[in-house]
Design an enzyme around this catalytic site. Sequence first.
Site, PDB file in Angstrom:
ATOM      1  N   GLY A  62       0.820  -1.207   0.000  1.00  0.00           N
ATOM      2  CA  GLY A  62       0.000   0.000   0.000  1.00  0.00           C
ATOM      3  C   GLY A  62       0.850   1.251   0.000  1.00  0.00           C
ATOM      4  N   LEU A  64       1.599   3.684  -2.011  1.00  0.00           N
ATOM      5  CA  LEU A  64       1.282   4.961  -2.641  1.00  0.00           C
ATOM      6  C   LEU A  64       0.248   5.761  -1.860  1.00  0.00           C
ATOM      7  CD1 LEU A  64       1.245   4.045  -6.447  1.00  0.00           C
ATOM      8  CD2 LEU A  64       3.133   4.883  -5.031  1.00  0.00           C
ATOM      9  N   GLY A  65      -0.027   5.345  -0.639  1.00  0.00           N
ATOM     10  CA  GLY A  65      -0.919   6.105   0.220  1.00  0.00           C
ATOM     11  C   GLY A  65      -0.189   7.265   0.881  1.00  0.00           C
ATOM     12  N   GLN A  66      -0.761   7.801   1.946  1.00  0.00           N
ATOM     13  CA  GLN A  66      -0.226   9.001   2.583  1.00  0.00           C
ATOM     14  C   GLN A  66       1.159   8.776   3.159  1.00  0.00           C
ATOM     15  OE1 GLN A  66      -2.274  10.270   6.141  1.00  0.00           O
ATOM     16  NE2 GLN A  66      -1.562  12.390   5.965  1.00  0.00           N
ATOM     17  N   ARG A  90      -1.462   0.423  -7.941  1.00  0.00           N
ATOM     18  CA  ARG A  90      -1.645   1.559  -8.833  1.00  0.00           C
ATOM     19  C   ARG A  90      -0.320   1.940  -9.480  1.00  0.00           C
ATOM     20  NH1 ARG A  90      -3.381   6.247  -5.701  1.00  0.00           N
ATOM     21  NH2 ARG A  90      -2.389   5.253  -3.909  1.00  0.00           N
ATOM     22  N   ILE A 107      -2.235  -7.586  -2.077  1.00  0.00           N
ATOM     23  CA  ILE A 107      -2.226  -8.316  -0.804  1.00  0.00           C
ATOM     24  C   ILE A 107      -3.292  -9.403  -0.746  1.00  0.00           C
ATOM     25  CG2 ILE A 107      -1.222  -6.414   0.483  1.00  0.00           C
ATOM     26  CD1 ILE A 107      -4.140  -5.928   1.575  1.00  0.00           C
ATOM     27  N   TYR A 195     -13.499   0.159   9.730  1.00  0.00           N
ATOM     28  CA  TYR A 195     -12.073   0.484   9.811  1.00  0.00           C
ATOM     29  C   TYR A 195     -11.543   0.210  11.217  1.00  0.00           C
ATOM     30  CZ  TYR A 195      -7.850   3.441   9.708  1.00  0.00           C
ATOM     31  OH  TYR A 195      -6.567   3.923   9.796  1.00  0.00           O
TER      32      TYR A 195
END
Length: 373
Positions: A62, A64-66, A90, A107, A195
């Site tokens: 993951g 390319l997230g924040q 992405r 994943i 979440y």
Amino acid sequence: MPIVKNVSRAVSQLLQSSGCGCGVSIVPVRCIGVSPRQVASDASFHSVSFSESDHPRVLITGGLGQLGVGLAKLLRKRFGKNNVILSDIRKPADNVFYSGPFIYADILDYKNLREIVVNNRISWLFHYSALLSAVGEANVPLARAVNITGLHNVLDIASEHNLRLFVPSTIGAFGPTSPRDPTPDLCIQRPRTIYGVSKVHAELMGEYYHYRYGLDFRCLRYPGIISADSQPGGGTTDYAVQIFHDAIKTGKFQCNLKPDTRLPMMYIDDCLKATLEVMEAPAEALSMRTYNISAMSFTPEELAQEVQKHVPELQVTYNVDEVRQAIADTWPMNFDDRNARRDWGWKHDYDLPELVTTMFSFLGSDSRIAQAN
């Protein structure tokens, strides 16, 4: 398999409808719950143990997230460019692609993820793939697949190949019955979002794998994270990033939380520093496997007042999003992070004034800020 088709269709729709450039890492669903749980007794693996005299081989999911790109930059300075592999589903921007190794990693594809770990001799894994709070509530089946099924794949692979595994948790792991001011490391949680539920699940499963299988699992509960180089990504605390972009672009900001909603926050540099520090901490120094970390706590009104010291003409209005407000009202107001400070020396660098000044130094070089000053 109609379930797979339905969730896959939801992924496609979500990707096509996201026109805001948000930094959420969204993982395509190809095989839900199909990760093998038994390994043949005669199987041969290229397992790698991390030696303190060598640099770890790192995989970030993951990425390319924040947080992923910033973490990769920090780790590459520490361990070498080619020892840190960034991954996502992405296509990365050119500056990310050429800054160091990048690969496609899904994943939910157990076999593909396992091959990546083996072929690249991975010894540390940072698992950042997740759907955040507000986005998760809008698509619960997708959040369940990414946040829970994906976690199970990562746990099994990390345990099988003797990895040091980091999985972030969140202020969202607490609920309305949790003590809020302050919130200690150990207390009742009972979150009310998918979440939050998935993050409590991650904390407990990681600790179970540690005690049952000896997995070197490490976890930090992040507060709201504020950074200058990423767009808001679907979280409840995103107003604290959006206000800077709006102050620069238009001089007007509409907040989707009530002005007195107090939440713990942190600048991204402190967050990344804490993540590296807990991963480098000796195992014997850790009295627990999941820690709170904090730096500051403020309300939208307090943040707006500090921002207006830099942009006096900023106009702030409030249009409360009932879904996000309901989420925020169940979250901690302040984090008690004494155990992290005692066990492995955690200490933050940024308070609110330093945070605001730093954000504008990154965002405001030729903007309304420069003109105002």
